[in-house]
Design an enzyme around this catalytic site. Structure first.
Site, PDB file in Angstrom:
ATOM      1  N   PRO A 256       0.817  -1.226   0.000  1.00  0.00           N
ATOM      2  CA  PRO A 256       0.000   0.000   0.000  1.00  0.00           C
ATOM      3  C   PRO A 256       0.846   1.270   0.000  1.00  0.00           C
ATOM      4  O   PRO A 256       1.842   1.370   0.719  1.00  0.00           O
ATOM      5  CB  PRO A 256      -0.786  -0.107   1.318  1.00  0.00           C
TER       6      PRO A 256
ATOM      7  N   ARG B 273      -2.273  16.002  -9.246  1.00  0.00           N
ATOM      8  CA  ARG B 273      -3.355  15.001  -9.261  1.00  0.00           C
ATOM      9  C   ARG B 273      -4.689  15.534  -9.792  1.00  0.00           C
ATOM     10  O   ARG B 273      -5.357  14.841 -10.562  1.00  0.00           O
ATOM     11  CB  ARG B 273      -3.540  14.374  -7.873  1.00  0.00           C
TER      12      ARG B 273
ATOM     13  N   CYS C  18       1.818  28.895 -16.133  1.00  0.00           N
ATOM     14  CA  CYS C  18       1.398  29.448 -17.409  1.00  0.00           C
ATOM     15  C   CYS C  18       0.789  28.368 -18.295  1.00  0.00           C
ATOM     16  O   CYS C  18       1.283  28.049 -19.374  1.00  0.00           O
ATOM     17  CB  CYS C  18       2.616  30.080 -18.077  1.00  0.00           C
ATOM     18  N   GLU C  19      -0.228  27.727 -17.751  1.00  0.00           N
ATOM     19  CA  GLU C  19      -1.029  26.706 -18.440  1.00  0.00           C
ATOM     20  C   GLU C  19      -2.302  26.602 -17.626  1.00  0.00           C
ATOM     21  O   GLU C  19      -2.343  27.078 -16.484  1.00  0.00           O
ATOM     22  CB  GLU C  19      -0.331  25.342 -18.394  1.00  0.00           C
TER      23      GLU C  19
HETATM   24  N1  LLP Z   1       2.686  -1.545  -6.011  1.00  0.00           N
HETATM   25  C1  LLP Z   1       2.920  -1.274  -7.302  1.00  0.00           C
HETATM   26  C2  LLP Z   1       3.636  -2.245  -8.110  1.00  0.00           C
HETATM   27  C3  LLP Z   1       2.480  -0.062  -7.857  1.00  0.00           C
HETATM   28  O1  LLP Z   1       2.694   0.197  -9.137  1.00  0.00           O
HETATM   29  C4  LLP Z   1       1.806   0.881  -7.037  1.00  0.00           C
HETATM   30  C5  LLP Z   1       1.353   2.158  -7.575  1.00  0.00           C
HETATM   31  C6  LLP Z   1       1.592   0.545  -5.682  1.00  0.00           C
HETATM   32  C7  LLP Z   1       2.050  -0.677  -5.209  1.00  0.00           C
HETATM   33  C8  LLP Z   1       0.915   1.486  -4.724  1.00  0.00           C
HETATM   34  O2  LLP Z   1      -0.380   1.807  -5.108  1.00  0.00           O
HETATM   35  P1  LLP Z   1      -1.287   2.656  -4.103  1.00  0.00           P
HETATM   36  O3  LLP Z   1      -1.506   1.810  -2.870  1.00  0.00           O
HETATM   37  O4  LLP Z   1      -0.546   3.897  -3.775  1.00  0.00           O
HETATM   38  O5  LLP Z   1      -2.537   2.928  -4.847  1.00  0.00           O
HETATM   39  N2  LLP Z   1       0.076   8.667  -9.007  1.00  0.00           N
HETATM   40  C9  LLP Z   1      -1.218   8.026  -8.987  1.00  0.00           C
HETATM   41  C10 LLP Z   1      -1.164   6.620  -8.466  1.00  0.00           C
HETATM   42  C11 LLP Z   1      -0.273   5.730  -9.302  1.00  0.00           C
HETATM   43  C12 LLP Z   1       0.106   4.488  -8.622  1.00  0.00           C
HETATM   44  C13 LLP Z   1       1.169   3.750  -9.364  1.00  0.00           C
HETATM   45  N3  LLP Z   1       1.515   2.496  -8.779  1.00  0.00           N
HETATM   46  C14 LLP Z   1      -2.176   8.885  -8.160  1.00  0.00           C
HETATM   47  O6  LLP Z   1      -1.762   9.927  -7.662  1.00  0.00           O
HETATM   48  O7  LLP Z   1      -3.348   8.553  -8.039  1.00  0.00           O
END
Ligand code: LLP
Length: 404
Positions: free
Chosen positions: A264, A302, A332-333
């Site tokens: 997580p 985000r 500037c976007e």
């Molecule tokens: N494990 C792997 C292999 C991953 O690719 C990710 C996230 C996680 C764990 C953790 O996922 P989480 O528990 O944080 O959902 N930047 C995007 C989220 C992209 C997540 C990419 N991989 C956002 O801000 O919503």
């Protein structure tokens, strides 16, 4: 009681450290981690914090002190984790699309590695054979997650080796006598539906018998967190109960008990974080009142990149009459944080706070428009301390070579 910093505390911090500033609340991280361990206490489960969400070294050290392991997505995250004091055996490197030399380095460092392509699996076999246990990242072909950009397990996704290529995987494993210790999937981010994880388990259990050395089943990350009052999060006790049922049933029929892994990111750090900014300019137009703040998608991408909703409050006028505003940045976007949002009356100089800013906030920030990245502050045991200074002008030139 959920841990939350009050508007007064946040305002005081903003005045002391200046804006824009990211603020993290250590005790909230602890609360989230304990929610996980408590829910899964009757199972054999280990959590690896997906540190791509937030890698400030103090956050890594704090999370380590809680007893959590760490999941990395680049060799530099592995190096940061080592720097934070995690031992190699508690560091997981779940790679994707990386050059083989990073895998070699991860092996040298002694960390756990999940390989996500047949190509790198072959190279690993050629170089290391049975000598170093390794995991395989699979693509389960499951559509899941808050939106397409954060869905990673579906049948068009670049992540993992598609499960239907199991024959090719086995050919490589057998040719090089690979010691496959874990199987990994990660289907996406912001998964509320517990059944998604169960579908993933089902896919994995079908191929498990091919891997006699298997000890761990890694179900990735992606738990949903609430963004607004009344919003839901992944039901952890229910997930734990269902996952346990599946693993127990498997152990009964197949006689093999696996340790369960999760990775997580958001669940551990999203809610601990706040981005505080100040209002530069109010602009009234025929149909819209804009509040232009001293931030932009260079600090929190985000809302623009994923249409993510972040709750916004005016902490310097909390009692003000609510009005409708469109909150934009100074980039500037088009960098709209929120359109037609009800917020307590906003005046120039007011302090606005964005909630759920701990995960993928600072971590995805940039110096676009040659603006400085924000400072970061950690509140722990009731004390606010600077954990990253705001950029200064020299930082913009730091790596540039002036050849003209
Ligand atoms: N494990 C792997 C292999 C991953 O690719 C990710 C996230 C996680 C764990 C953790 O996922 P989480 O528990 O944080 O959902 N930047 C995007 C989220 C992209 C997540 C990419 N991989 C956002 O801000 O919503």
């Amino acid at each position: 009681m959920p841990e939350k910093l009050s508007q007064e505390q946040l305002l005081e911090i903003a005045k002391e450290f200046g804006t824009p500033v990211y603020v993290y609340h250590a005790e909230k991280i602890k609360e989230q981690y304990e929610k996980l361990t408590e829910s899964f206490k009757n199972t054999n489960t280990v959590f690896f914090y997906a540190c791509k969400a937030l890698t400030n070294i103090n956050i890594l050290k704090y999370i380590r002190s809680l007893g959590c392991n760490v999941d990395c997505s680049s060799i530099n995250e592995v190096r940061l984790a080592l720097h934070a004091g995690f031992s190699p055996g508690n560091i997981l490197y779940t790679s994707n699309g990386i050059a083989f030399d990073e895998i070699e380095e991860a092996k040298e460092l002694g960390v756990i590695i999940n390989i996500d392509s047949l190509s790198n699996l072959k190279k690993f076999g050629q170089k290391f054979g049975h000598s170093y246990p390794v995991g395989i990242r699979l693509r389960p072909n499951i559509m899941a997650g808050g939106n397409l950009k954060i869905s990673t397990g579906h049948d068009k996704s670049k992540f993992g080796i598609p499960v239907e290529q199991i024959d090719e995987i086995l050919a490589v494993v057998n040719k090089y006598n690979l010691h496959i210790k874990d199987l990994h999937i990660h289907t996406g981010s912001e998964i509320k539906d517990v059944d998604v994880f169960l579908r993933g388990i089902e896919v994995l259990f079908q191929i498990v018998p091919h891997f006699p050395d298997l000890e761990f089943i890694d179900l990735g990350g992606g738990f949903k967190v609430p963004y607004i009052e009344g919003d839901s999060e992944t039901n952890m006790p229910l997930l734990a109960e269902k996952v346990k049922e599946d693993f127990d049933r498997h152990a009964e029929t197949k006689g093999k008990n696996f340790q369960i892994w999760f990775e997580p990111g958001k669940f551990i750090v999203s809610e601990c974080g706040y981005l505080i900014s100040q209002v530069n300019v109010m602009k009234e137009t025929g149909n819209t009142v804009f509040a232009g703040i001293n931030s932009g998608f260079n600090h929190l991408i985000r809302p623009m990149f994923y249409d993510a909703y972040h709750r916004i409050e005016n902490i310097s006028n909390p009692g003000g009459a609510e009005k409708i505003y469109t909150i934009t940045g100074n980039i500037c976007e088009t960098d709209t944080f929120a359109s037609d949002r009800k917020v307590a009356e906003i005046r120039e100089g007011d302090y606005l706070v964005f909630y759920n800013a701990g995960a993928y906030g600072f971590e995805m920030s940039s110096n676009f428009n040659s603006r400085y990245k924000p400072a970061e502050v950690l509140v722990k045991d009731g004390k606010a301390q600077l954990i990253r200074r705001r950029d200064v002008f020299e930082d913009l030139l730091k790596n540039q070579l002036e050849i003209i």
